[in-house]
Write a protein that holds these residues in place. Structure first.
Motif, PDB file in Angstrom:
ATOM      1  N   ALA A  19       0.851  -1.184   0.000  1.00 39.18           N
ATOM      2  CA  ALA A  19       0.000   0.000   0.000  1.00 39.18           C
ATOM      3  C   ALA A  19       0.891   1.239   0.000  1.00 39.18           C
ATOM      4  O   ALA A  19       1.706   1.415   0.903  1.00 39.18           O
ATOM      5  N   VAL A  20       0.741   2.054  -1.026  1.00 42.06           N
ATOM      6  CA  VAL A  20       1.581   3.243  -1.164  1.00 42.06           C
ATOM      7  C   VAL A  20       0.690   4.452  -1.351  1.00 42.06           C
ATOM      8  O   VAL A  20      -0.203   4.454  -2.195  1.00 42.06           O
ATOM      9  N   ALA A  21       0.938   5.474  -0.546  1.00 41.11           N
ATOM     10  CA  ALA A  21       0.178   6.721  -0.674  1.00 41.11           C
ATOM     11  C   ALA A  21       0.590   7.438  -1.950  1.00 41.11           C
ATOM     12  O   ALA A  21       1.744   7.359  -2.370  1.00 41.11           O
ATOM     13  N   PRO A  22      -0.355   8.130  -2.600  1.00 41.55           N
ATOM     14  CA  PRO A  22       0.003   8.900  -3.794  1.00 41.55           C
ATOM     15  C   PRO A  22       1.115   9.891  -3.464  1.00 41.55           C
ATOM     16  O   PRO A  22       1.115  10.501  -2.404  1.00 41.55           O
ATOM     17  N   GLY A  23       2.075  10.011  -4.363  1.00 41.76           N
ATOM     18  CA  GLY A  23       3.190  10.929  -4.138  1.00 41.76           C
ATOM     19  C   GLY A  23       4.211  10.419  -3.146  1.00 41.76           C
ATOM     20  O   GLY A  23       5.005  11.190  -2.608  1.00 41.76           O
ATOM     21  N   ALA A  24       4.209   9.124  -2.867  1.00 46.27           N
ATOM     22  CA  ALA A  24       5.152   8.560  -1.903  1.00 46.27           C
ATOM     23  C   ALA A  24       6.587   8.803  -2.346  1.00 46.27           C
ATOM     24  O   ALA A  24       6.890   8.854  -3.531  1.00 46.27           O
ATOM     25  N   CYS A  26      10.873   8.115  -2.250  1.00 43.45           N
ATOM     26  CA  CYS A  26      11.788   6.994  -2.452  1.00 43.45           C
ATOM     27  C   CYS A  26      12.002   6.220  -1.142  1.00 43.45           C
ATOM     28  O   CYS A  26      11.877   5.001  -1.108  1.00 43.45           O
ATOM     29  N   GLY A  27      12.316   6.930  -0.077  1.00 38.17           N
ATOM     30  CA  GLY A  27      12.538   6.283   1.216  1.00 38.17           C
ATOM     31  C   GLY A  27      11.314   5.544   1.715  1.00 38.17           C
ATOM     32  O   GLY A  27      11.405   4.435   2.242  1.00 38.17           O
ATOM     33  N   ALA A  28      10.138   6.149   1.535  1.00 34.02           N
ATOM     34  CA  ALA A  28       8.889   5.516   1.963  1.00 34.02           C
ATOM     35  C   ALA A  28       8.604   4.254   1.158  1.00 34.02           C
ATOM     36  O   ALA A  28       8.144   3.251   1.708  1.00 34.02           O
ATOM     37  N   LEU A  29       8.862   4.302  -0.143  1.00 33.44           N
ATOM     38  CA  LEU A  29       8.651   3.119  -0.986  1.00 33.44           C
ATOM     39  C   LEU A  29       9.576   1.980  -0.579  1.00 33.44           C
ATOM     40  O   LEU A  29       9.152   0.824  -0.490  1.00 33.44           O
ATOM     41  N   LEU A  30      10.833   2.297  -0.333  1.00 34.24           N
ATOM     42  CA  LEU A  30      11.782   1.262   0.079  1.00 34.24           C
ATOM     43  C   LEU A  30      11.387   0.665   1.419  1.00 34.24           C
ATOM     44  O   LEU A  30      11.392  -0.560   1.595  1.00 34.24           O
ATOM     45  N   ALA A  31      11.028   1.514   2.374  1.00 28.09           N
ATOM     46  CA  ALA A  31      10.628   1.028   3.696  1.00 28.09           C
ATOM     47  C   ALA A  31       9.373   0.162   3.601  1.00 28.09           C
ATOM     48  O   ALA A  31       9.300  -0.906   4.229  1.00 28.09           O
ATOM     49  N   ALA A  32       8.388   0.595   2.810  1.00 30.79           N
ATOM     50  CA  ALA A  32       7.151  -0.181   2.655  1.00 30.79           C
ATOM     51  C   ALA A  32       7.428  -1.541   2.025  1.00 30.79           C
ATOM     52  O   ALA A  32       6.873  -2.554   2.457  1.00 30.79           O
ATOM     53  N   ALA A  33       8.290  -1.563   1.032  1.00 25.26           N
ATOM     54  CA  ALA A  33       8.636  -2.833   0.376  1.00 25.26           C
ATOM     55  C   ALA A  33       9.359  -3.756   1.348  1.00 25.26           C
ATOM     56  O   ALA A  33       9.106  -4.964   1.378  1.00 25.26           O
ATOM     57  N   ARG A  34      10.249  -3.197   2.147  1.00 23.56           N
ATOM     58  CA  ARG A  34      10.983  -4.001   3.124  1.00 23.56           C
ATOM     59  C   ARG A  34      10.027  -4.623   4.137  1.00 23.56           C
ATOM     60  O   ARG A  34      10.069  -5.841   4.393  1.00 23.56           O
ATOM     61  N   VAL A  35       9.140  -3.818   4.684  1.00 27.83           N
ATOM     62  CA  VAL A  35       8.181  -4.297   5.681  1.00 27.83           C
ATOM     63  C   VAL A  35       7.235  -5.327   5.069  1.00 27.83           C
ATOM     64  O   VAL A  35       6.973  -6.368   5.671  1.00 27.83           O
ATOM     65  N   GLU A  36       6.737  -5.056   3.874  1.00 26.34           N
ATOM     66  CA  GLU A  36       5.825  -5.982   3.188  1.00 26.34           C
ATOM     67  C   GLU A  36       6.470  -7.351   2.996  1.00 26.34           C
ATOM     68  O   GLU A  36       5.802  -8.379   3.067  1.00 26.34           O
ATOM     69  N   ARG A  37       7.745  -7.375   2.759  1.00 27.44           N
ATOM     70  CA  ARG A  37       8.465  -8.626   2.526  1.00 27.44           C
ATOM     71  C   ARG A  37       8.962  -9.269   3.824  1.00 27.44           C
ATOM     72  O   ARG A  37       9.651 -10.266   3.807  1.00 27.44           O
ATOM     73  N   LEU A  90      13.234   4.065  -9.137  1.00 25.37           N
ATOM     74  CA  LEU A  90      13.439   4.708  -7.839  1.00 25.37           C
ATOM     75  C   LEU A  90      14.517   5.784  -7.911  1.00 25.37           C
ATOM     76  O   LEU A  90      14.390   6.831  -7.281  1.00 25.37           O
ATOM     77  N   VAL A  91      15.564   5.549  -8.664  1.00 24.84           N
ATOM     78  CA  VAL A  91      16.613   6.567  -8.812  1.00 24.84           C
ATOM     79  C   VAL A  91      16.051   7.803  -9.503  1.00 24.84           C
ATOM     80  O   VAL A  91      16.386   8.936  -9.119  1.00 24.84           O
ATOM     81  N   GLU A  92      15.192   7.625 -10.482  1.00 24.09           N
ATOM     82  CA  GLU A  92      14.575   8.788 -11.141  1.00 24.09           C
ATOM     83  C   GLU A  92      13.688   9.552 -10.162  1.00 24.09           C
ATOM     84  O   GLU A  92      13.681  10.783 -10.147  1.00 24.09           O
ATOM     85  N   LEU A  93      12.942   8.833  -9.340  1.00 25.21           N
ATOM     86  CA  LEU A  93      12.140   9.468  -8.297  1.00 25.21           C
ATOM     87  C   LEU A  93      13.054  10.237  -7.342  1.00 25.21           C
ATOM     88  O   LEU A  93      12.779  11.380  -6.974  1.00 25.21           O
ATOM     89  N   LEU A  94      14.152   9.604  -6.959  1.00 24.46           N
ATOM     90  CA  LEU A  94      15.120  10.224  -6.058  1.00 24.46           C
ATOM     91  C   LEU A  94      15.714  11.497  -6.668  1.00 24.46           C
ATOM     92  O   LEU A  94      15.857  12.507  -5.989  1.00 24.46           O
ATOM     93  N   ARG A  95      16.045  11.454  -7.948  1.00 22.00           N
ATOM     94  CA  ARG A  95      16.576  12.651  -8.619  1.00 22.00           C
ATOM     95  C   ARG A  95      15.608  13.824  -8.496  1.00 22.00           C
ATOM     96  O   ARG A  95      16.022  14.955  -8.265  1.00 22.00           O
ATOM     97  N   GLY A  96      14.323  13.545  -8.649  1.00 23.44           N
ATOM     98  CA  GLY A  96      13.316  14.591  -8.494  1.00 23.44           C
ATOM     99  C   GLY A  96      13.269  15.134  -7.081  1.00 23.44           C
ATOM    100  O   GLY A  96      13.145  16.345  -6.867  1.00 23.44           O
ATOM    101  N   GLU A  97      13.383  14.244  -6.096  1.00 19.57           N
ATOM    102  CA  GLU A  97      13.382  14.671  -4.698  1.00 19.57           C
ATOM    103  C   GLU A  97      14.601  15.542  -4.400  1.00 19.57           C
ATOM    104  O   GLU A  97      14.490  16.566  -3.733  1.00 19.57           O
ATOM    105  N   ILE A  98      15.746  15.139  -4.917  1.00 22.35           N
ATOM    106  CA  ILE A  98      16.980  15.898  -4.694  1.00 22.35           C
ATOM    107  C   ILE A  98      16.876  17.278  -5.334  1.00 22.35           C
ATOM    108  O   ILE A  98      17.258  18.284  -4.734  1.00 22.35           O
ATOM    109  N   ALA A  99      16.331  17.325  -6.539  1.00 22.82           N
ATOM    110  CA  ALA A  99      16.200  18.595  -7.252  1.00 22.82           C
ATOM    111  C   ALA A  99      15.267  19.558  -6.521  1.00 22.82           C
ATOM    112  O   ALA A  99      15.445  20.782  -6.602  1.00 22.82           O
ATOM    113  N   ALA A 100      14.283  19.022  -5.806  1.00 23.59           N
ATOM    114  CA  ALA A 100      13.312  19.857  -5.111  1.00 23.59           C
ATOM    115  C   ALA A 100      13.818  20.363  -3.759  1.00 23.59           C
ATOM    116  O   ALA A 100      13.168  21.194  -3.133  1.00 23.59           O
ATOM    117  N   ARG A 101      14.949  19.884  -3.325  1.00 19.04           N
ATOM    118  CA  ARG A 101      15.501  20.267  -2.015  1.00 19.04           C
ATOM    119  C   ARG A 101      16.831  20.988  -2.184  1.00 19.04           C
ATOM    120  O   ARG A 101      17.527  20.791  -3.161  1.00 19.04           O
TER     121      ARG A 101
END
Length: 112
Positions: A19-24, A26-37, A90-101
């Protein structure tokens, strides 16, 4: 047993039953995947050979703890492969996060 050489899911990203919230992030996606598994930080650390603190920093998105973006991107790629997420997406998502900060990268090393 986990291996670092897991098959990558199809694009854009196969999150399965995670379960992933819209706009999640990179860190949240990785953590959710880890917990789910059913994996612990120690499981990811063992396979990647990164410290648990290093993995926790990725999940917490405390990116300023990294010496430079290239180290962060490499770590995200390794982590994503272990939890069966598409590393390049995920790296592309991360690039966007980095660019926004505005991040002051720690030039002295990955973690203190």
């Amino acid at each position: 047993m986990l291996t670092a050489e897991l098959a990558r899911p199809a694009l854009p990203m196969d999150l399965g039953d995670i379960a992933v919230a819209p706009g999640a992030s990179c860190g949240a996606l990785l953590a959710a995947a880890r917990v789910e598994r059913g994996l612990e930080l120690s499981d990811i650390a063992r396979v990647t050979r990164f410290s648990e603190a290093f993995i926790a920093v990725i999940e917490a998105e405390d990116y300023a703890e990294f010496a430079a973006p290239i180290y962060l991107m490499g770590a995200v790629r390794a982590y994503a492969r272990i939890v069966d997420l598409d590393a390049e997406v995920l790296v592309e998502l991360l690039r966007g996060e980095i660019a926004a900060r505005e991040i002051s990268w720690r030039r002295s090393g990955w973690l203190a």
